[in-house]
Design a protein around this motif. Structure first.
Motif, PDB file in Angstrom:
ATOM      1  N   THR A 178      71.528  66.619  30.565  1.00  0.00           N
ATOM      2  CA  THR A 178      71.002  67.205  31.798  1.00  0.00           C
ATOM      3  C   THR A 178      69.906  66.323  32.382  1.00  0.00           C
ATOM      4  O   THR A 178      69.865  66.070  33.598  1.00  0.00           O
ATOM      5  CB  THR A 178      70.458  68.615  31.537  1.00  0.00           C
ATOM      6  N   ALA A 179      69.009  65.847  31.532  1.00  0.00           N
ATOM      7  CA  ALA A 179      67.963  64.942  32.008  1.00  0.00           C
ATOM      8  C   ALA A 179      68.576  63.689  32.617  1.00  0.00           C
ATOM      9  O   ALA A 179      68.105  63.185  33.648  1.00  0.00           O
ATOM     10  CB  ALA A 179      67.022  64.571  30.868  1.00  0.00           C
ATOM     11  N   GLY A 180      69.636  63.186  31.994  1.00  0.00           N
ATOM     12  CA  GLY A 180      70.315  62.009  32.534  1.00  0.00           C
ATOM     13  C   GLY A 180      70.884  62.262  33.919  1.00  0.00           C
ATOM     14  O   GLY A 180      70.799  61.406  34.815  1.00  0.00           O
ATOM     15  N   LEU A 181      71.475  63.443  34.130  1.00  0.00           N
ATOM     16  CA  LEU A 181      72.024  63.770  35.445  1.00  0.00           C
ATOM     17  C   LEU A 181      70.923  63.792  36.502  1.00  0.00           C
ATOM     18  O   LEU A 181      71.071  63.228  37.596  1.00  0.00           O
ATOM     19  CB  LEU A 181      72.726  65.127  35.377  1.00  0.00           C
ATOM     20  N   TYR A 182      69.808  64.426  36.187  1.00  0.00           N
ATOM     21  CA  TYR A 182      68.705  64.489  37.148  1.00  0.00           C
ATOM     22  C   TYR A 182      68.160  63.095  37.457  1.00  0.00           C
ATOM     23  O   TYR A 182      67.949  62.741  38.619  1.00  0.00           O
ATOM     24  CB  TYR A 182      67.589  65.391  36.611  1.00  0.00           C
TER      25      TYR A 182
ATOM     26  N   PRO B  47      76.208  57.501  27.848  1.00  0.00           N
ATOM     27  CA  PRO B  47      75.278  57.439  26.723  1.00  0.00           C
ATOM     28  C   PRO B  47      75.611  56.265  25.809  1.00  0.00           C
ATOM     29  O   PRO B  47      76.785  55.907  25.635  1.00  0.00           O
ATOM     30  CB  PRO B  47      75.491  58.782  26.018  1.00  0.00           C
ATOM     31  N   VAL B  48      74.594  55.675  25.239  1.00  0.00           N
ATOM     32  CA  VAL B  48      74.754  54.548  24.322  1.00  0.00           C
ATOM     33  C   VAL B  48      74.715  55.086  22.891  1.00  0.00           C
ATOM     34  O   VAL B  48      73.767  55.771  22.500  1.00  0.00           O
ATOM     35  CB  VAL B  48      73.638  53.508  24.536  1.00  0.00           C
TER      36      VAL B  48
ATOM     37  N   PHE C 145      67.115  54.319  33.483  1.00  0.00           N
ATOM     38  CA  PHE C 145      66.980  55.032  32.218  1.00  0.00           C
ATOM     39  C   PHE C 145      68.160  54.712  31.306  1.00  0.00           C
ATOM     40  O   PHE C 145      69.153  54.114  31.722  1.00  0.00           O
ATOM     41  CB  PHE C 145      66.899  56.554  32.456  1.00  0.00           C
ATOM     42  N   MET C 146      68.029  55.153  30.089  1.00  0.00           N
ATOM     43  CA  MET C 146      69.091  54.990  29.109  1.00  0.00           C
ATOM     44  C   MET C 146      69.099  56.213  28.206  1.00  0.00           C
ATOM     45  O   MET C 146      68.038  56.738  27.849  1.00  0.00           O
ATOM     46  CB  MET C 146      68.871  53.715  28.284  1.00  0.00           C
ATOM     47  N   ILE C 147      70.301  56.692  27.879  1.00  0.00           N
ATOM     48  CA  ILE C 147      70.461  57.792  26.933  1.00  0.00           C
ATOM     49  C   ILE C 147      70.966  57.214  25.620  1.00  0.00           C
ATOM     50  O   ILE C 147      72.021  56.564  25.587  1.00  0.00           O
ATOM     51  CB  ILE C 147      71.466  58.848  27.437  1.00  0.00           C
TER      52      ILE C 147
ATOM     53  N   ILE D  73      65.786  58.258  27.126  1.00  0.00           N
ATOM     54  CA  ILE D  73      66.173  59.598  26.678  1.00  0.00           C
ATOM     55  C   ILE D  73      66.763  59.465  25.286  1.00  0.00           C
ATOM     56  O   ILE D  73      67.732  58.724  25.084  1.00  0.00           O
ATOM     57  CB  ILE D  73      67.193  60.232  27.635  1.00  0.00           C
ATOM     58  N   VAL D  74      66.195  60.184  24.345  1.00  0.00           N
ATOM     59  CA  VAL D  74      66.669  60.131  22.966  1.00  0.00           C
ATOM     60  C   VAL D  74      67.396  61.431  22.660  1.00  0.00           C
ATOM     61  O   VAL D  74      66.778  62.485  22.533  1.00  0.00           O
ATOM     62  CB  VAL D  74      65.510  59.921  21.972  1.00  0.00           C
TER      63      VAL D  74
END
Length: 314
Positions: A21-25, A79-80, A33-35, A12-13
């Motif tokens: 929101t995408a991270g929560l889902y 998030p990173v 995954f990684m944000i 996720i960028v």
């Protein structure tokens, strides 16, 4: 989350409302995954938004983002900090080049969700840079126009977008609207002159020569030898979309650079998704969240399936 050596289900960028929101889902769907968060979401500029459901008194952009990050903590997700400077597509994965903390590394992911948003084009006002970011000029009448109803409103803009926003505000919120073109001459005859006349919209084409600031607000503008006073100023100069990563892969887009996606928020590049302001359409937080939820579920549903250009793809 995942270690650097793993191939992620999704990269996720962007760490704004859509990316979080995408991270929560994806966290709740137990995906790897990684944000990557560049630290400059457009939502952070919002003093207060009143059209996000469940926040009856409104909520500021920073508060909303903080709550979203807090909701991810229980899933071990943070998030990173960094930026994605490049993105390559291989038959079975994407390779993202991540820049952060003075070093560069590569992350592999089967799918990528771009939630990079856009940056508002700032008005060129005398001795006042970053007026939108500082909250001196607003940028979303859909978000807070109701609070400005029946007040003196100025719209900074020109061309079809500026005209359209002035007409929208005059039709919806206030009978006292002025369009400031900052010295840009409008093409005559105007296609929407009848609407401007019917709504009583004043057009000022003189450049703004100076500003009066009082109590951290723009109290008056001086243009063409006149002093102009307004209760609220909106900028309607448009966005610069952060779509370079998608465009480098040949993703379909409109002339402004916003991305065209399908009903699952997938771009024309298989495995590359987009959510939020970067997608063509309304730039609204709740819509960005909807994009993100739609994309995340589709990513989850296809995690064990190759994309169409991979061997064995459907």
């Amino acid at each position: 989350m995942a270690s650097n050596s793993e191939i992620l289900d999704c990269l996720i960028v962007g760490g704004g409302p859509a990316g979080l929101t995408a991270g929560l889902y994806l966290a709740r769907l137990r995906r790897r995954f990684m944000i990557i968060d560049g630290g400059a979401p457009r939502a952070a500029w919002i003093p207060k938004s009143h059209n996000i459901p469940v926040f009856a008194d409104g909520i500021s952009g920073p508060d909303l983002l903080g709550r979203q990050r807090d909701s991810l903590v229980q899933y071990g997700v943070s998030p990173v900090a960094g930026t994605v400077s490049g993105l390559r597509k291989q038959p079975d994965r994407f390779i993202g080049v991540i820049e952060g903390e003075g070093q560069s590394r590569q992350i592999a992911a089967r799918r990528v969700l771009l939630a990079t948003g856009g940056v508002d084009i700032e008005p060129d006002l005398p001795d006042l840079p970053n007026a939108v970011q500082r909250g001196l000029v607003r940028y979303c009448p859909i978000c807070d126009g109701y609070e400005a109803r029946d007040r003196r409103i100025a719209v900074i803009g020109y061309g079809d977008h500026g005209l359209g926003e002035a007409i929208f505000i005059a039709r919806t919120y206030s009978p006292d609207v002025t369009l400031l073109t900052l010295g840009q001459r409008l093409q005559k005859p105007l296609k929407r002159q009848e609407e401007l006349d019917a709504l009583g919209i004043t057009v000022v084409e003189d450049p703004v020569e100076r500003l009066d600031l009082e109590d951290d607000r723009i109290a008056a503008l001086h243009a063409g030898g006149r002093e102009l006073r307004f209760d609220v100023l909106y900028s309607a100069l448009g966005l610069k979309y952060r779509s370079d990563l998608a465009l480098s892969l040949g993703a379909e887009h409109d002339p402004s650079g916003s991305l065209i996606v399908d009903i699952h928020c997938q771009t024309s590049v298989k495995g590359l998704y987009a959510a939020g302001d970067i997608v063509r359409g309304l730039d609204q937080i709740v819509i960005a969240m909807g994009h993100a939820a739609t994309a995340a579920i589709d990513i989850h549903n296809h995690c064990e399936m190759p994309t169409e250009d991979e061997p064995g793809g459907a």
